[in-house]
Motif scaffolding. Structure first.
Motif, mmCIF file in Angstrom:
data_model
loop_
_atom_site.group_PDB
_atom_site.id
_atom_site.type_symbol
_atom_site.label_atom_id
_atom_site.label_comp_id
_atom_site.label_asym_id
_atom_site.label_seq_id
_atom_site.Cartn_x
_atom_site.Cartn_y
_atom_site.Cartn_z
ATOM 1 N N VAL A 1 0.767 -1.450 0.039
ATOM 2 C CA VAL A 1 0.066 -0.029 0.137
ATOM 3 C C VAL A 1 0.907 1.422 0.032
ATOM 4 N N ASP A 2 2.081 1.208 0.772
ATOM 5 C CA ASP A 2 2.953 2.389 1.017
ATOM 6 C C ASP A 2 3.349 2.607 -0.338
ATOM 7 N N ALA A 3 3.826 1.587 -1.346
ATOM 8 C CA ALA A 3 4.515 1.739 -2.634
ATOM 9 C C ALA A 3 3.455 2.090 -3.618
ATOM 10 N N ARG A 4 2.243 2.192 -3.244
ATOM 11 C CA ARG A 4 1.116 2.623 -4.251
ATOM 12 C C ARG A 4 0.626 1.411 -4.922
ATOM 13 N N HIS A 5 0.721 0.241 -4.470
ATOM 14 C CA HIS A 5 0.396 -0.793 -5.230
ATOM 15 C C HIS A 5 -1.383 -0.765 -4.695
ATOM 16 N N ARG A 6 -2.160 -1.484 -5.640
ATOM 17 C CA ARG A 6 -3.498 -1.712 -5.348
ATOM 18 C C ARG A 6 -3.619 -2.915 -4.882
ATOM 19 N N VAL A 7 -3.760 -2.916 -3.526
ATOM 20 C CA VAL A 7 -4.193 -4.170 -2.619
ATOM 21 C C VAL A 7 -5.438 -4.476 -2.245
ATOM 22 N N HIS A 8 -6.037 -5.541 -2.331
ATOM 23 C CA HIS A 8 -7.331 -5.923 -2.457
ATOM 24 C C HIS A 8 -7.448 -7.033 -1.453
ATOM 25 N N TRP A 9 -8.529 -7.359 -0.874
ATOM 26 C CA TRP A 9 -8.981 -8.480 -0.066
ATOM 27 C C TRP A 9 -10.084 -8.959 -0.544
ATOM 28 N N ALA A 10 -9.990 -10.474 -0.678
ATOM 29 C CA ALA A 10 -11.145 -11.270 -1.095
ATOM 30 C C ALA A 10 -11.494 -11.023 -2.647
ATOM 31 N N ASN A 11 -11.757 -10.103 -3.110
ATOM 32 C CA ASN A 11 -12.028 -9.752 -4.445
ATOM 33 C C ASN A 11 -11.801 -8.372 -4.780
ATOM 34 N N PRO A 12 -11.907 -7.868 -6.125
ATOM 35 C CA PRO A 12 -11.401 -6.403 -6.314
ATOM 36 C C PRO A 12 -12.296 -5.653 -5.739
ATOM 37 N N GLY A 13 -13.296 -5.672 -5.374
ATOM 38 C CA GLY A 13 -14.451 -5.015 -4.785
ATOM 39 C C GLY A 13 -14.047 -4.474 -3.495
ATOM 40 N N TYR A 14 -13.030 -5.058 -2.724
ATOM 41 C CA TYR A 14 -12.586 -4.597 -1.396
ATOM 42 C C TYR A 14 -11.045 -4.195 -1.556
ATOM 43 N N ARG A 15 -10.528 -2.734 -1.409
ATOM 44 C CA ARG A 15 -9.399 -2.381 -1.557
ATOM 45 C C ARG A 15 -8.649 -1.855 -0.004
ATOM 46 N N VAL A 16 -7.607 -2.125 0.090
ATOM 47 C CA VAL A 16 -6.877 -1.739 1.209
ATOM 48 C C VAL A 16 -6.288 -0.473 1.051
ATOM 49 N N ILE A 17 -6.622 0.700 1.996
ATOM 50 C CA ILE A 17 -5.892 1.813 1.770
ATOM 51 C C ILE A 17 -5.304 2.473 3.069
ATOM 52 N N CYS A 18 -4.628 3.403 3.034
ATOM 53 C CA CYS A 18 -4.026 3.978 4.232
ATOM 54 C C CYS A 18 -4.676 5.480 4.189
ATOM 55 N N ASP A 19 -5.285 6.028 5.160
ATOM 56 C CA ASP A 19 -5.976 7.136 5.129
ATOM 57 C C ASP A 19 -5.001 8.190 5.532
ATOM 58 N N TYR B 1 -4.630 2.006 8.426
ATOM 59 C CA TYR B 1 -4.885 0.847 7.258
ATOM 60 C C TYR B 1 -6.291 0.532 7.364
ATOM 61 N N LEU B 2 -6.927 0.549 6.212
ATOM 62 C CA LEU B 2 -8.321 0.139 6.052
ATOM 63 C C LEU B 2 -8.712 -0.618 4.930
ATOM 64 N N ILE B 3 -9.739 -1.568 4.930
ATOM 65 C CA ILE B 3 -10.361 -2.100 3.958
ATOM 66 C C ILE B 3 -11.601 -1.500 3.645
ATOM 67 N N VAL B 4 -11.682 -0.899 2.429
ATOM 68 C CA VAL B 4 -12.926 -0.271 1.986
ATOM 69 C C VAL B 4 -13.676 -1.075 0.762
ATOM 70 N N PHE B 5 -14.882 -1.310 0.869
ATOM 71 C CA PHE B 5 -15.623 -1.993 -0.188
ATOM 72 C C PHE B 5 -16.007 -0.771 -0.715
ATOM 73 N N ILE B 6 -15.342 -0.851 -2.123
ATOM 74 C CA ILE B 6 -15.508 0.316 -3.131
ATOM 75 C C ILE B 6 -16.759 0.966 -3.427
ATOM 76 N N ARG B 7 -17.779 -0.087 -3.685
ATOM 77 C CA ARG B 7 -19.043 0.241 -4.155
ATOM 78 C C ARG B 7 -19.853 1.401 -3.400
ATOM 79 N N ASN B 8 -19.684 1.191 -1.976
ATOM 80 C CA ASN B 8 -20.657 1.888 -1.195
ATOM 81 C C ASN B 8 -19.658 2.605 -0.091
ATOM 82 N N GLY B 9 -18.439 2.537 -0.058
ATOM 83 C CA GLY B 9 -17.491 3.270 1.040
ATOM 84 C C GLY B 9 -17.558 2.414 2.403
#
Length: 72
Positions: free
Chosen positions: A10-28, A33-41
């Motif tokens: 994540v720090d290297a700006r790669h797109r990290v996902h959990w379980a499927n591409p609909g869940y993304r790991v971010i750093c706010d 470090y958070l797991i965000v469901f992209i469709r509804n936040g």
């Protein structure tokens, strides 16, 4: 992926996902470090309150293929 590998990716700006591409790991902006469901936040922490146990199995986390890197 281990917790350290996930954070490093994540720090290297790669797109990290959990379980499927609909869940993304971010750093706010607060460094959380958070797991965000992209469709509804909907968001959950990457770890439990101790900061050491992942909210998900290590083998469920993955880095998106490079052709997806430029996509939003």
């Amino acid at each position: 992926m281990t917790l350290q590998e996930i954070k490093a990716a994540v720090d290297a700006r790669h797109r990290v996902h959990w379980a499927n591409p609909g869940y993304r790991v971010i750093c706010d902006r607060l460094g959380q470090y958070l797991i965000v469901f992209i469709r509804n936040g909907d968001t959950i922490g990457l770890t439990d309150r101790s900061g050491t146990r992942l909210n998900g199995q290590p083998d469920q986390f993955f880095v998106a293929p490079s052709e997806q890197e430029g996509q939003a």
